[in-house]
Write a protein that holds these residues in place. Structure first.
Motif, PDB file in Angstrom:
ATOM      1  N   ASP A  37      19.792 -11.892 -22.596  1.00 32.18           N
ATOM      2  CA  ASP A  37      19.199 -11.813 -23.938  1.00 32.18           C
ATOM      3  C   ASP A  37      18.611 -10.430 -24.195  1.00 32.18           C
ATOM      4  O   ASP A  37      17.498 -10.286 -24.733  1.00 32.18           O
ATOM      5  N   ASN A  38      19.360  -9.409 -23.797  1.00 30.07           N
ATOM      6  CA  ASN A  38      18.992  -8.004 -23.994  1.00 30.07           C
ATOM      7  C   ASN A  38      17.784  -7.564 -23.166  1.00 30.07           C
ATOM      8  O   ASN A  38      17.300  -6.443 -23.336  1.00 30.07           O
ATOM      9  N   GLU A  39      17.305  -8.428 -22.270  1.00 34.29           N
ATOM     10  CA  GLU A  39      16.221  -8.038 -21.376  1.00 34.29           C
ATOM     11  C   GLU A  39      16.809  -7.619 -20.030  1.00 34.29           C
ATOM     12  O   GLU A  39      17.730  -8.260 -19.509  1.00 34.29           O
ATOM     13  N   ILE A  40      16.258  -6.548 -19.452  1.00 33.52           N
ATOM     14  CA  ILE A  40      16.790  -5.944 -18.232  1.00 33.52           C
ATOM     15  C   ILE A  40      16.017  -6.475 -17.030  1.00 33.52           C
ATOM     16  O   ILE A  40      14.811  -6.219 -16.885  1.00 33.52           O
ATOM     17  N   TYR A  41      16.712  -7.213 -16.157  1.00 32.75           N
ATOM     18  CA  TYR A  41      16.131  -7.721 -14.915  1.00 32.75           C
ATOM     19  C   TYR A  41      16.677  -6.895 -13.755  1.00 32.75           C
ATOM     20  O   TYR A  41      17.892  -6.725 -13.627  1.00 32.75           O
ATOM     21  N   ILE A  42      15.787  -6.403 -12.898  1.00 32.43           N
ATOM     22  CA  ILE A  42      16.181  -5.611 -11.731  1.00 32.43           C
ATOM     23  C   ILE A  42      15.757  -6.369 -10.473  1.00 32.43           C
ATOM     24  O   ILE A  42      14.574  -6.718 -10.306  1.00 32.43           O
ATOM     25  N   GLY A  43      16.720  -6.635  -9.593  1.00 37.84           N
ATOM     26  CA  GLY A  43      16.427  -7.298  -8.331  1.00 37.84           C
ATOM     27  C   GLY A  43      16.033  -6.286  -7.277  1.00 37.84           C
ATOM     28  O   GLY A  43      16.864  -5.503  -6.826  1.00 37.84           O
ATOM     29  N   CYS A  44      14.765  -6.293  -6.879  1.00 29.65           N
ATOM     30  CA  CYS A  44      14.236  -5.342  -5.897  1.00 29.65           C
ATOM     31  C   CYS A  44      13.917  -6.059  -4.591  1.00 29.65           C
ATOM     32  O   CYS A  44      13.984  -7.276  -4.503  1.00 29.65           O
ATOM     33  N   ARG A  45      13.559  -5.287  -3.606  1.00 32.02           N
ATOM     34  CA  ARG A  45      13.236  -5.863  -2.301  1.00 32.02           C
ATOM     35  C   ARG A  45      11.971  -6.715  -2.355  1.00 32.02           C
ATOM     36  O   ARG A  45      11.835  -7.675  -1.591  1.00 32.02           O
ATOM     37  N   ASP A  46      11.048  -6.397  -3.271  1.00 32.10           N
ATOM     38  CA  ASP A  46       9.771  -7.094  -3.321  1.00 32.10           C
ATOM     39  C   ASP A  46       9.604  -8.023  -4.511  1.00 32.10           C
ATOM     40  O   ASP A  46       8.658  -8.819  -4.549  1.00 32.10           O
ATOM     41  N   GLN A  47      10.513  -7.942  -5.494  1.00 33.73           N
ATOM     42  CA  GLN A  47      10.347  -8.761  -6.694  1.00 33.73           C
ATOM     43  C   GLN A  47      11.562  -8.613  -7.601  1.00 33.73           C
ATOM     44  O   GLN A  47      12.385  -7.712  -7.431  1.00 33.73           O
ATOM     45  N   ILE A  48      11.647  -9.509  -8.582  1.00 35.84           N
ATOM     46  CA  ILE A  48      12.533  -9.313  -9.732  1.00 35.84           C
ATOM     47  C   ILE A  48      11.643  -8.820 -10.867  1.00 35.84           C
ATOM     48  O   ILE A  48      10.652  -9.477 -11.222  1.00 35.84           O
ATOM     49  N   VAL A  49      11.984  -7.660 -11.420  1.00 37.27           N
ATOM     50  CA  VAL A  49      11.140  -7.044 -12.431  1.00 37.27           C
ATOM     51  C   VAL A  49      11.897  -6.949 -13.748  1.00 37.27           C
ATOM     52  O   VAL A  49      13.106  -6.743 -13.778  1.00 37.27           O
ATOM     53  N   ILE A  50      11.181  -7.144 -14.863  1.00 38.87           N
ATOM     54  CA  ILE A  50      11.733  -6.945 -16.196  1.00 38.87           C
ATOM     55  C   ILE A  50      11.239  -5.599 -16.715  1.00 38.87           C
ATOM     56  O   ILE A  50      10.038  -5.303 -16.650  1.00 38.87           O
ATOM     57  N   LEU A  51      12.159  -4.780 -17.198  1.00 38.10           N
ATOM     58  CA  LEU A  51      11.792  -3.470 -17.731  1.00 38.10           C
ATOM     59  C   LEU A  51      11.474  -3.596 -19.223  1.00 38.10           C
ATOM     60  O   LEU A  51      12.336  -3.974 -20.017  1.00 38.10           O
ATOM     61  N   ARG A  52      10.231  -3.264 -19.604  1.00 33.66           N
ATOM     62  CA  ARG A  52       9.777  -3.397 -20.980  1.00 33.66           C
ATOM     63  C   ARG A  52       9.586  -2.007 -21.608  1.00 33.66           C
ATOM     64  O   ARG A  52       8.825  -1.178 -21.093  1.00 33.66           O
ATOM     65  N   ASP A  53      10.279  -1.771 -22.715  1.00 27.44           N
ATOM     66  CA  ASP A  53      10.099  -0.554 -23.506  1.00 27.44           C
ATOM     67  C   ASP A  53       9.278  -0.929 -24.734  1.00 27.44           C
ATOM     68  O   ASP A  53       9.817  -1.318 -25.771  1.00 27.44           O
ATOM     69  N   LEU A  54       7.954  -0.797 -24.636  1.00 25.49           N
ATOM     70  CA  LEU A  54       7.064  -1.318 -25.670  1.00 25.49           C
ATOM     71  C   LEU A  54       7.085  -0.489 -26.949  1.00 25.49           C
ATOM     72  O   LEU A  54       6.925  -1.024 -28.048  1.00 25.49           O
TER      73      LEU A  54
END
Length: 420
Positions: free
Chosen positions: A55-72
């Motif tokens: 849904d146009n949101e960027i999820y990055i799978g990292c070694r410590d977490q799954i993070v969503i990148l927010r461009d506010l």
């Protein structure tokens, strides 16, 4: 050092992660030729090895977490790194990568957590396939017994394809067909296996020797109508070889078995292990890196692999029968002789030691070769054929159009199918 990719809707742009912890937006991917625009949109992440856009949101799978990148403020850069899920159980060991990031039809996320190298698991996540609920609030273990599962493929029927690498309790590289609750061989990782015996382990779909395909990467379906005769094939991107392999598999007596064959294209200059098919042009965009052991040592490159419309000279199906082997091709073949095929088999032993030597190597005589009426199916009669962990099928053939081509298949046979 490129480690993950996914496309925005429409396929004009994508997000690519790097081993160094950055994320880049790449624009202009809908152009047949032209300059790409690269913009770094995030940095400082911990070994990202997977990207998924939902849904146009960027999820990055990292070694410590799954993070969503927010461009506010919508200036093209990440202002807020939102932790979608940080249930990841991280210790200090170098080997416990978090590999890949995929979703299922319901929107749940999946990634594979490597085990420690040559050491027992310390936390329940070591050597597991993990599911994160679509809301990010819960993580559960789907299957265990993996050593270094470099990426996953989520299937519509609730199963998965997961690769694994040679090591302790893993005598050779594995292509696993995974179902929830299974134990897949690495007795050093976290698991619930009754014992270390082969009987308490789920068999791999394919055992792969290092000389043929060291360090397999992520599997994916060629779900594109632009790939001609390879549409619908199951692909594997090989980090260790810098190649793309086709997985020629079948289901016999409830188990998956089969083999791999290299796609008839040039090797890449770097190890490739992640890829996506573009919604814009239907072609494969593959990328990779060089960090641990591999045959291709370019630091990281980005490729488009497209079907040119020309004939494809490679087997696209393999079946093991009580009489021998059946191979299918997308092109008609010229007349064949038995000496054009060389078939051999060998055994490997699973143990606490690292890897396994080839044992009981034998050449199998092809006593007869037969072509179907359309000349696209080959039937090899092999009197000594039997279930085996490892087999090699080599051939040098000529197509009906005069094209000479060669190939090698590495395959595994659990059961022999009765011929009709």
């Amino acid at each position: 050092q490129l480690t993950g990719i996914d496309f925005f809707p429409g396929g004009k742009s994508a997000v690519i992660s790097t081993w160094q912890g950055d994320a880049w937006r790449v624009e202009g991917l809908d152009q047949a030729q032209g300059n790409l625009k690269w913009t770094r949109i995030a940095s400082g992440m911990f070994q990202p090895l997977g990207v998924k856009i939902v849904d146009n949101e960027i999820y990055i799978g990292c070694r410590d977490q799954i993070v969503i990148l927010r461009d506010l403020n919508e200036d093209g850069e990440t202002d807020y790194y939102e932790s979608f899920n940080n249930d990841h159980q991280v210790t200090e060991h170098f080997h416990e990568f978090a590999m890949g990031l995929q979703t299922d039809k319901e929107g749940n996320f999946y990634y594979a957590k490597s085990a420690r190298h040559a050491k027992p698991g310390l936390v329940p996540h070591h050597g597991t396939l993990l599911k994160v609920n679509k809301d990010g609030l819960k993580t559960e273990i789907v299957a265990n017994g993996f050593r270094a599962a470099n990426g996953i493929c989520v299937n519509d029927d609730g199963s998965f394809f997961v690769t694994d690498q040679e090591g302790h309790w893993t005598p050779k590289n594995r292509i696993n067909w995974v179902k929830p609750g299974g134990f897949y061989g690495n007795y050093l990782g976290s698991h619930n296996a009754k014992s270390s015996s082969d009987a308490d382990m789920k068999k791999p779909m394919i055992w792969l020797t290092n000389k043929f395909n060291r360090s397999p990467g992520e599997l994916m379906w060629a779900q594109s109508d632009k790939w001609g005769p390879l549409t619908g094939q199951l692909l594997e991107l090989s980090y260790g070889m810098g190649r793309i392999f086709l997985n020629l598999y079948e289901k016999v007596e409830g188990e998956r078995q089969g083999g791999q064959v290299k796609m008839p294209i040039a090797d890449f200059k770097t190890g490739v292990m992640r890829g996506r098919f573009s919604p814009a042009d239907g072609q494969l965009y593959a990328l990779g890196m060089f960090s641990w052991a591999g045959n291709k040592n370019s630091q990281g490159e980005f490729y488009r692999v497209r079907y040119t419309g020309k004939p494809v000279y490679v087997p696209t199906a393999l079946h093991a029968t009580k009489d021998g082997l059946e191979l299918e091709f997308p092109v008609a073949l010229d007349d064949l002789k038995t000496e054009q095929f060389q078939v051999s088999s060998w055994h490997i032993k699973r143990s606490a030691s690292y890897g396994s030597k080839h044992k009981d190597v034998k050449a199998l005589k092809v006593s007869r070769v037969h072509l179907s009426k359309d000349r696209k199916k080959v039937y090899l009669t092999i009197p000594e054929i039997a279930p085996t962990r490892c087999m090699s099928i080599k051939a040098s053939l000529q197509a009906r159009d005069g094209k000479h081509f060669s190939f090698e298949i590495n395959n595994t046979i659990h059961s022999l199918k009765t011929t009709k």
